[in-house]
Design a protein around this motif. Structure first.
Motif, PDB file in Angstrom:
ATOM      1  N   LEU A   3       0.850  -1.182   0.000  1.00  0.00           N
ATOM      2  CA  LEU A   3       0.000   0.000   0.000  1.00  0.00           C
ATOM      3  C   LEU A   3       0.892   1.240   0.000  1.00  0.00           C
ATOM      4  O   LEU A   3       1.675   1.451   0.918  1.00  0.00           O
ATOM      5  N   VAL A 321      11.456  -3.641   3.925  1.00  0.00           N
ATOM      6  CA  VAL A 321      12.117  -3.209   5.146  1.00  0.00           C
ATOM      7  C   VAL A 321      11.136  -2.373   5.947  1.00  0.00           C
ATOM      8  O   VAL A 321      10.531  -1.452   5.417  1.00  0.00           O
ATOM      9  N   SER A 323       9.974   0.473   8.106  1.00  0.00           N
ATOM     10  CA  SER A 323      10.543   1.798   8.361  1.00  0.00           C
ATOM     11  C   SER A 323      10.584   2.102   9.856  1.00  0.00           C
ATOM     12  O   SER A 323      11.217   3.036  10.293  1.00  0.00           O
TER      13      SER A 323
ATOM     14  N   ASP B 258       6.425   8.999  -5.237  1.00  0.00           N
ATOM     15  CA  ASP B 258       6.255   7.754  -4.476  1.00  0.00           C
ATOM     16  C   ASP B 258       7.508   6.882  -4.513  1.00  0.00           C
ATOM     17  O   ASP B 258       7.588   5.879  -3.813  1.00  0.00           O
ATOM     18  N   LEU B 268       9.839   1.919  -3.555  1.00  0.00           N
ATOM     19  CA  LEU B 268       8.521   2.523  -3.422  1.00  0.00           C
ATOM     20  C   LEU B 268       8.256   2.817  -1.944  1.00  0.00           C
ATOM     21  O   LEU B 268       8.578   2.005  -1.083  1.00  0.00           O
ATOM     22  N   ARG B 269       7.677   3.992  -1.677  1.00  0.00           N
ATOM     23  CA  ARG B 269       7.313   4.332  -0.294  1.00  0.00           C
ATOM     24  C   ARG B 269       5.971   3.691   0.031  1.00  0.00           C
ATOM     25  O   ARG B 269       4.940   4.088  -0.518  1.00  0.00           O
ATOM     26  N   THR B 270       5.956   2.720   0.933  1.00  0.00           N
ATOM     27  CA  THR B 270       4.690   2.089   1.322  1.00  0.00           C
ATOM     28  C   THR B 270       4.475   2.276   2.816  1.00  0.00           C
ATOM     29  O   THR B 270       5.401   2.645   3.535  1.00  0.00           O
ATOM     30  N   VAL B 271       3.267   1.991   3.262  1.00  0.00           N
ATOM     31  CA  VAL B 271       2.955   2.170   4.685  1.00  0.00           C
ATOM     32  C   VAL B 271       3.726   1.181   5.553  1.00  0.00           C
ATOM     33  O   VAL B 271       3.827   1.355   6.758  1.00  0.00           O
ATOM     34  N   SER B 272       4.255   0.129   4.937  1.00  0.00           N
ATOM     35  CA  SER B 272       5.025  -0.848   5.710  1.00  0.00           C
ATOM     36  C   SER B 272       6.526  -0.650   5.534  1.00  0.00           C
ATOM     37  O   SER B 272       7.303  -1.523   5.886  1.00  0.00           O
ATOM     38  N   GLY B 273       6.934   0.448   4.927  1.00  0.00           N
ATOM     39  CA  GLY B 273       8.357   0.678   4.697  1.00  0.00           C
ATOM     40  C   GLY B 273       8.647   0.746   3.208  1.00  0.00           C
ATOM     41  O   GLY B 273       7.744   0.931   2.401  1.00  0.00           O
ATOM     42  N   SER B 274       9.914   0.576   2.851  1.00  0.00           N
ATOM     43  CA  SER B 274      10.308   0.732   1.463  1.00  0.00           C
ATOM     44  C   SER B 274      10.316  -0.617   0.758  1.00  0.00           C
ATOM     45  O   SER B 274      10.758  -1.608   1.328  1.00  0.00           O
ATOM     46  N   ARG B 275       9.838  -0.635  -0.471  1.00  0.00           N
ATOM     47  CA  ARG B 275       9.790  -1.895  -1.211  1.00  0.00           C
ATOM     48  C   ARG B 275      10.481  -1.727  -2.551  1.00  0.00           C
ATOM     49  O   ARG B 275      10.207  -0.785  -3.292  1.00  0.00           O
TER      50      ARG B 275
END
Lengths: 325, 483
Positions: A3, A321, A323, B258, B268-275
């Motif tokens: 997301l 990873v 954050s 993004d 990619l900047r995601t709500v769970s960190g970088s992917r």
């Protein structure tokens, strides 16, 4: 599942804007119904409504019904108007179409059409009730479509969180604006006034809470009980407690972010500390202000933790990873 | 017996080649069922179908964007004509083979330019033509994209002349758009003209999203690559399509902000960190893709993305540097390039093209400008076009001056007599000029869409099919089993 930070922010704000529009339509409908009942000597005006969504330029409008409704519902230069709020929701949803069920955009377009076609009659008293009904129904149709079609993952959680935060915020705003009239004394609306019950019922109706209040409490309209219901009833979805419980559960399911949890706890503590019967208008108003401030802190924490997107990567590349905000 | 009943009564294509109706007034065999169905309706009934289609388009929010006078964007409902355009499957097989041959050649050419430059060395293409092309990016030399393919998605513009010959007018290799409308046009036609599909076999178009995803995935060495669509954002004229495609293939639609690059990897900047991202289907032009390499103040791109690409850590479709082959001066060499790289004769024809950088060609164009179409060599979207026969003497003189001033930037072509098809207009069903944009995908394999996007000039006599300039569109059918 992935997301995007930007998508999460847009979903959250789509939820907030849609809920705000629906709540505003309900408040306008009930305020109009109440004003029709009240004699002109009662010191409750149309302009009181302008304070609910925080409308700029309030003082220049006065108590003219038509001008207030124009500013509150139709005026696109007012960023808090109903039309502008739904415009924001549309933009939020426009950029999140790929993560929403197919068909969402059709319903968004219906909602836009409902505003465009009905806004002029909504400004006039004769068409206002039907207009507000249509806006409420269209918002609920969209919300129901999403509830029926979205997987219960983070995408859903951010949308739902926006709805829950806005719903809670709107209750505090209604209480704040009505505080003076609700718990003030001495006039027709006050503690012993002729129209006391009318306006407490109106408060419940503007949350669609009247029937549930009666069923739950089995009681007559009684200010202390109404206030306890609106603040503390754990089963009614538009009570403050229900809203804050939901915010608590939703934030617990998001990727860990201690500042978000701390902000949630802060808002719950504010509610716990509230007495069920604030003795004065000032006390009720101060409580509402405190809770609004707590929600602003929560907004900021969500923004930092999820919507901005810190650049933290594994030097070896590859996997996801955390954050770890 | 002419098929001019009902809504088609009085229909006359005149001297033009008509896609659906033969010169004797009968339906062309692949179009038989369509012509019968239109002829069986009254004009009012046909208009009712058109209104139903327009209502469906409005309700579905199928839009395209125009730049407004105030600098903002205006969303317009997608213009659609309810009468489909029809090809027989046998003719289409030839077109498919021709488009595949052409894209294979163009990819060989692009790869060659960035390595040995043998086509230049062997005198097939002049060096200065390549080196002066605005699409030539020296930063991309030596790159080895997967399968040797640089242009993964190509939108070709085809037109048919009065004698029925199909020509390739342009190869759009940068960020070709329109495929979403091809898919939506079919959905709309099925809703409002469902009975037409009962009586014949029409090749489906909705396998495109899967083919696109398969192409994109084939560009990465990873077993389960993470793919994104990169858009300039909601204010881009083609944003509808970017969003539509991301939805159809089920990947993230992202903007430059993004994404970020660390250690030559794209994240990619995601709500769970970088992917980490493996494949980017970018709908951002070369110039704006990477401020480190191209336009420095671009806020649309991603600083460092070309570094990550050069390091082999991310695939980009279409690859940077592809634009060098999307140049109308290079276009004129494509038939030679087919022979040079593949040792085959070109299956599809080029429109004869005069390249104004050659003195003889320039002289010819200056003398005959009133009969020619003059185009900038490196622009898309019908911009800055001179249609000689429709222009004034003053405009001819103005273009002569511009051609002499910078000959390399101009090409000229004969005025084609574009084919027409029956189109519903305020005046009734009338012939209107059209073109066709099929889409070709190339990665591990090559696929051509079954048909493409037919664009139609809605104004009587107009040859301009661009939706930004009064063009409309039609569903395009490949009908099986008819000659």
């Amino acid at each position: 599942m992935t997301l995007l930070c930007r998508t999460a922010a847009n979903l959250y704000w789509a939820g907030r804007h849609l809920e705000r529009a629906e709540a505003l339509a309900r408040v306008v409908r009930e305020h109009t119904a109440l004003m029709v009942d009240l004699p002109t000597r009662v010191p409750l005006g149309w302009d009181a409504l302008l304070a609910i969504p925080g409308t700029p330029g309030v003082t220049t409008i006065g108590n003219d019904e038509r001008a207030v409704m124009q500013r509150l519902l139709a005026d696109l230069t007012n960023p808090s108007s109903l039309a502008a709020t739904l415009g924001h929701a549309r933009e939020n949803l426009r950029t999140t179409r790929p993560v929403l069920p197919r068909g969402t955009w059709r319903i968004v377009n219906e909602l836009t059409g409902a505003v465009r076609d009905g806004i002029d009659s909504g400004v006039r008293r004769s068409g206002r009730d039907a207009f507000c009904e249509r806006i409420i129904a269209s918002c609920q149709r969209l919300d129901g479509f999403l509830a029926g079609g979205m997987s219960r993952d983070e995408t859903w959680n951010f949308y739902r969180l926006g709805v829950a935060v806005e719903r809670t915020d709107m209750v505090t705003r209604v209480l704040d604006v009505r505080a003076g009239a609700l718990v003030g004394g001495g006039d027709d609306l006050g503690r012993d006034g002729l129209y006391r019950d009318a306006q407490w019922m109106s408060l419940l109706r503007s949350l669609d809470a009247l029937q549930m209040y009666r069923r739950t409490t089995g009681a007559m309209i009684e200010p202390r009980r109404v206030l306890r219901f609106v603040l503390h009833d754990g089963r009614f979805p538009r009570s403050l407690r229900f809203g804050l419980d939901r915010i608590d559960r939703l934030t617990a399911d998001l990727p860990p972010a201690p500042p978000v949890r701390a902000a949630t706890d802060g808002a719950r503590a504010t509610l716990e500390a509230a007495t069920t019967e604030p003795e004065t208008a000032e006390a009720l108003s101060a409580f509402a202000d405190r809770l609004q401030t707590d929600l602003i802190v929560l907004d900021g924490a969500l923004d930092t933790a999820y919507f901005t997107g810190a650049e933290v990567v594994d030097p070896e590349g590859g996997d996801l990873v955390d954050s770890g905000p | 017996m002419p098929d001019r009943r009902g809504a088609l009564e009085g229909y006359d294509a005149g001297a033009f080649h008509d896609e659906l109706v033969a010169p004797d007034g009968t339906a062309r065999p692949p179009a038989r069922a369509v012509i019968d169905a239109i002829g069986a309706l009254t004009l009012d009934e046909l208009r009712a179908r058109q209104r139903a289609a327009e209502a469906d388009i409005a309700a579905s929010g199928i839009t395209f964007s125009l730049s407004g006078e105030d600098g903002g964007n205006i969303d317009r409902a997608w213009p659609f004509d309810v009468i489909p355009r029809v090809f027989g499957s046998e003719e289409w097989q030839v077109v498919e083979a021709g488009l595949a041959q052409r894209l294979t050649t163009l990819n060989r050419f692009i790869h060659d330019l960035h390595h040995e430059r043998s086509a230049v060395r062997d005198g097939v293409v002049p060096a200065e033509l390549v080196d002066t092309s605005p699409g030539w990016l020296p930063a991309c030399r030596g790159m080895e994209p997967a399968h040797g393919v640089w242009a993964h998605i190509c939108g070709s513009d085809l037109v048919r002349d009065a004698d029925g010959t199909l020509y390739v007018l342009e190869d759009n290799l940068r960020v070709p758009s329109g495929v979403s409308y091809m898919l939506e046009n079919r959905i709309v036609t099925k809703r409002v003209f469902a009975e037409l599909f009962e009586r014949q076999s029409i090749r489906p178009v909705d396998d495109y999203p899967d083919a696109l995803l398969a192409t994109l995935r084939s560009l990465s060495g990873s077993d389960d690559p993470f793919v994104v669509v990169l858009t300039p954002g909601v204010y881009n004229a083609a944003y509808f399509e970017h969003s539509f495609l991301a939805m159809q293939i089920g990947v993230e639609l992202v903007e430059g902000r993004d994404l970020f690059v660390r250690n030559d990897r794209l994240y990619l900047r995601t709500v769970s960190g970088s992917r980490q991202v493996d494949v980017v289907y970018r709908r951002v032009g070369d110039d704006y893709l990477d401020p480190e390499v191209f336009v420095p103040d671009s806020a649309l791109g991603v600083p460092g993305i070309v570094r990550a690409w050069r390091a082999g850590n991310v695939a980009i479709a279409n690859a940077p540097g592809t634009g060098v082959a999307d140049d109308k001066a290079v276009y004129s060499y494509v038939p030679d390039l087919v022979r040079y790289y593949l040792g085959e004769e070109p299956i599809l024809r080029n429109v004869p093209t005069w390249r104004c950088d050659r003195p003889d060609d320039l002289a010819h164009v200056l003398d005959n400008i009133a009969d020619l179409v003059v185009k900038p060599a490196n622009e898309a979207g019908g911009k800055d076009l001179l249609i000689g026969p429709h222009a004034t003497a003053a405009e001819h003189e103005d273009y002569r001056r511009r051609l002499r001033a910078s000959p390399r930037t101009w090409v000229a072509q004969p005025m084609l007599s574009l084919s027409v098809a029956p189109t519903l207009t305020p005046e009734g069903v009338e012939p209107r000029h059209l073109d066709l944009r099929p889409f070709t995908l190339q990665g591990a394999t090559t696929r051509v869409t079954a048909g493409g996007l037919t664009r139609v000039a809605l104004r009587r006599g107009s040859l301009i099919v661009n939706s930004s300039q009064g063009g409309g569109s039609k569903d395009t059918w490949i009908v099986e089993g008819t000659a």
